[in-house]
Design a protein around this motif. Structure first.
Motif, PDB file in Angstrom:
ATOM      1  N   MET A 159      43.500  35.651  52.308  1.00  0.00           N
ATOM      2  CA  MET A 159      43.020  34.727  51.284  1.00  0.00           C
ATOM      3  C   MET A 159      42.312  35.463  50.148  1.00  0.00           C
ATOM      4  O   MET A 159      42.457  35.120  48.976  1.00  0.00           O
ATOM      5  N   GLU A 160      41.546  36.488  50.494  1.00  0.00           N
ATOM      6  CA  GLU A 160      40.886  37.288  49.464  1.00  0.00           C
ATOM      7  C   GLU A 160      41.911  37.974  48.573  1.00  0.00           C
ATOM      8  O   GLU A 160      41.742  38.072  47.354  1.00  0.00           O
ATOM      9  N   LYS A 161      42.994  38.454  49.173  1.00  0.00           N
ATOM     10  CA  LYS A 161      44.058  39.109  48.403  1.00  0.00           C
ATOM     11  C   LYS A 161      44.791  38.113  47.511  1.00  0.00           C
ATOM     12  O   LYS A 161      45.277  38.469  46.435  1.00  0.00           O
ATOM     13  N   PHE A 162      44.892  36.862  47.978  1.00  0.00           N
ATOM     14  CA  PHE A 162      45.631  35.854  47.231  1.00  0.00           C
ATOM     15  C   PHE A 162      44.842  35.279  46.055  1.00  0.00           C
ATOM     16  O   PHE A 162      45.422  34.627  45.184  1.00  0.00           O
ATOM     17  N   LYS A 163      43.535  35.491  46.018  1.00  0.00           N
ATOM     18  CA  LYS A 163      42.682  34.789  45.053  1.00  0.00           C
ATOM     19  C   LYS A 163      43.091  35.019  43.604  1.00  0.00           C
ATOM     20  O   LYS A 163      42.938  34.143  42.757  1.00  0.00           O
ATOM     21  N   SER A 164      43.578  36.193  43.298  1.00  0.00           N
ATOM     22  CA  SER A 164      43.931  36.506  41.912  1.00  0.00           C
ATOM     23  C   SER A 164      45.309  35.986  41.525  1.00  0.00           C
ATOM     24  O   SER A 164      45.696  36.075  40.354  1.00  0.00           O
ATOM     25  N   ALA A 165      46.047  35.442  42.471  1.00  0.00           N
ATOM     26  CA  ALA A 165      47.418  34.995  42.190  1.00  0.00           C
ATOM     27  C   ALA A 165      47.431  33.498  41.853  1.00  0.00           C
ATOM     28  O   ALA A 165      46.886  32.694  42.608  1.00  0.00           O
ATOM     29  N   PRO A 166      48.031  33.097  40.734  1.00  0.00           N
ATOM     30  CA  PRO A 166      48.097  31.675  40.384  1.00  0.00           C
ATOM     31  C   PRO A 166      49.104  30.942  41.275  1.00  0.00           C
ATOM     32  O   PRO A 166      50.016  31.556  41.829  1.00  0.00           O
ATOM     33  N   PHE A 167      48.927  29.645  41.395  1.00  0.00           N
ATOM     34  CA  PHE A 167      49.908  28.828  42.110  1.00  0.00           C
ATOM     35  C   PHE A 167      51.167  28.682  41.268  1.00  0.00           C
ATOM     36  O   PHE A 167      51.121  28.787  40.031  1.00  0.00           O
ATOM     37  N   PRO A 168      52.311  28.424  41.897  1.00  0.00           N
ATOM     38  CA  PRO A 168      53.521  28.111  41.119  1.00  0.00           C
ATOM     39  C   PRO A 168      53.308  26.816  40.332  1.00  0.00           C
ATOM     40  O   PRO A 168      52.374  26.062  40.623  1.00  0.00           O
ATOM     41  N   PRO A 169      54.151  26.543  39.338  1.00  0.00           N
ATOM     42  CA  PRO A 169      54.020  25.285  38.585  1.00  0.00           C
ATOM     43  C   PRO A 169      54.100  24.087  39.527  1.00  0.00           C
ATOM     44  O   PRO A 169      54.895  24.083  40.469  1.00  0.00           O
ATOM     45  N   PRO A 170      53.286  23.051  39.316  1.00  0.00           N
ATOM     46  CA  PRO A 170      53.301  21.889  40.221  1.00  0.00           C
ATOM     47  C   PRO A 170      54.584  21.085  40.069  1.00  0.00           C
ATOM     48  O   PRO A 170      55.208  21.084  39.000  1.00  0.00           O
ATOM     49  N   PRO A 171      54.996  20.366  41.115  1.00  0.00           N
ATOM     50  CA  PRO A 171      56.191  19.515  41.000  1.00  0.00           C
ATOM     51  C   PRO A 171      55.989  18.346  40.032  1.00  0.00           C
ATOM     52  O   PRO A 171      56.947  17.798  39.517  1.00  0.00           O
ATOM     53  N   TRP A 172      54.720  17.979  39.805  1.00  0.00           N
ATOM     54  CA  TRP A 172      54.398  16.923  38.841  1.00  0.00           C
ATOM     55  C   TRP A 172      53.075  17.285  38.185  1.00  0.00           C
ATOM     56  O   TRP A 172      52.116  17.667  38.852  1.00  0.00           O
TER      57      TRP A 172
END
Length: 271
Positions: A159-172
Motif C-alpha cells: 500500500m505504501e508503494k501504491f500511494k504515488s500511483a493514481p487510480f485508473p479513470p472511473p467508469p462514471w
C-alpha cells in the motif's frame, strides 16, 4: 520417522521383502547422512537437517518427493533452510513459485504466505504492482520484507508503494451527489469517515488492487451518506455490488433505488 520414510521410499524401487533385515541392519549401523547420500545421490546437502523441521506426522509419498525436488533448487533450498519449521503448505507453496515473479521469490515474502488465501492475495498485489509499472528489484523487496512476518504487514508495505500511483479513470464521473474515489489517499479518507475496512485497502489490500487492475471502483454518495462498491464483470460490465452507510450499515430500499436509478440514468451500468 521422516528418515525411515525417506529410506523406505527409496528402497521401494528395488528392494525385496526378504532383504528387509539386511536393510534394517544397514540403517542401524551406518551414518544417516551417508545413507541418504547413497539413496539420493543427486540430492544436495541439507536433506537430513531439514527432516527435524517437518511436521510430527509422516508425509505422503508425493510430499517427500516434493521435498527432495525443492532442495535441489539452490534458491528454494536457502529459503527452506532459513525457516524454523516447514509445514506441508510450505512445500506445496514453494513448488508453485514458478507463478510468482523472480523478484518476489524471497524468504521475507514467502514467510508472509501461510494459507492458499494468502497466496491468492499476494498474486493480486503483485499483478497490481506490475500493472502500475512500479520499479521494484529483488534486493529491495528482500530487505524490506525480511521482518514482516504476515500478509497483513506485507499488504501494508504494498500500500505504501501504491500511494504515488493514481487510480485508473472511473467508469462514471458521477453527478452532483455521487463522486468517484480517484486515488488511494481519498480511499483511505473515505474508509476513515465511514469506519469500514476500505481505510486499510481492504482485506490484504484487495480493494486497491482491484481498482488498480481495472475491475473494481468506489464511489461516495453525499445525499444519503454511503460508500458504493462497483465490480466489472467480463460479460455484464460494471455493476454495483454493495452500498452501505457508516460501519457497513444497510441503506433503506428507497435509498438504494435512488442510487441505482442515478447510475442507470447515466447509462454506465446495467442492473
Amino acid at each position: 520417522m521422516h528418515f525411515v520414510c525417506l529410506v523406505r521410499l527409496a528402497l521401494l524401487k528395488y528392494s525385496a521383502d526378504d532383504e528387509s533385515l539386511k536393510y534394517a541392519t544397514w540403517m542401524l549401523t551406518q551414518n544417516k547422512k551417508s545413507i541418504l547420500q547413497s539413496l539420493y545421490p543427486s540430492h544436495p546437502d541439507g536433506l537430513l537437517g531439514m527432516l527435524a523441521k517437518l511436521p510430527d506426522k509422516p508425509l505422503s509419498q508425493d510430499d517427500y518427493h516434493r521435498l527432495v525436488r525443492l532442495l535441489a533448487d539452490e534458491n528454494l533450498r536457502k529459503m527452506l533452510c532459513h525457516k524454523k519449521r516447514v509445514r506441508l503448505f510450505d512445500l506445496r507453496l514453494f513448488e508453485m513459485l514458478e507463478d510468482i515473479p523472480q523478484e518476489f521469490q524471497c524468504g521475507g515474502v514467502m514467510e508472509c504466505v501461510k494459507t492458499h488465501e494468502n497466496y491468492e492475495s499476494l498474486q493480486l498485489l503483485i499483478r497490481a504492482a506490475r500493472h502500475l509499472n512500479l520499479a521494484l528489484n529483488k534486493s529491495e523487496i528482500s530487505a524490506a520484507t525480511r521482518q514482516l512476518g504476515c500478509l497483513l504487514n506485507l499488504s501494508a508495505w504494498f500500500m505504501e508503494k501504491f500511494k504515488s500511483a493514481p487510480f485508473p479513470p472511473p467508469p462514471w464521473t458521477g453527478n452532483d451527489w455521487i463522486k468517484p474515489v480517484c486515488c488511494q489517499s481519498e480511499l483511505e479518507a473515505v474508509g476513515e469517515k465511514f469506519k469500514n475496512c476500505i481505510r486499510s485497502g481492504g482485506h490484504d489490500g484487495e480493494y486497491f488492487a482491484k481498482v488498480a487492475l481495472g475491475y473494481g471502483y468506489f464511489d461516495v454518495c453525499n445525499r444519503m451518506p454511503a460508500v458504493i462498491e462497483m465490480n466489472k464483470d467480463a460479460i455484464l460490465g460494471w455493476g454495483i455490488v454493495q452500498m452501505n452507510e457508516a460501519a457497513n450499515r444497510e441503506l433503506s430500499v428507497v435509498q438504494k433505488r435512488e442510487i441505482i436509478r442515478a447510475f442507470c440514468d447515466a447509462g454506465k451500468a446495467d442492473f
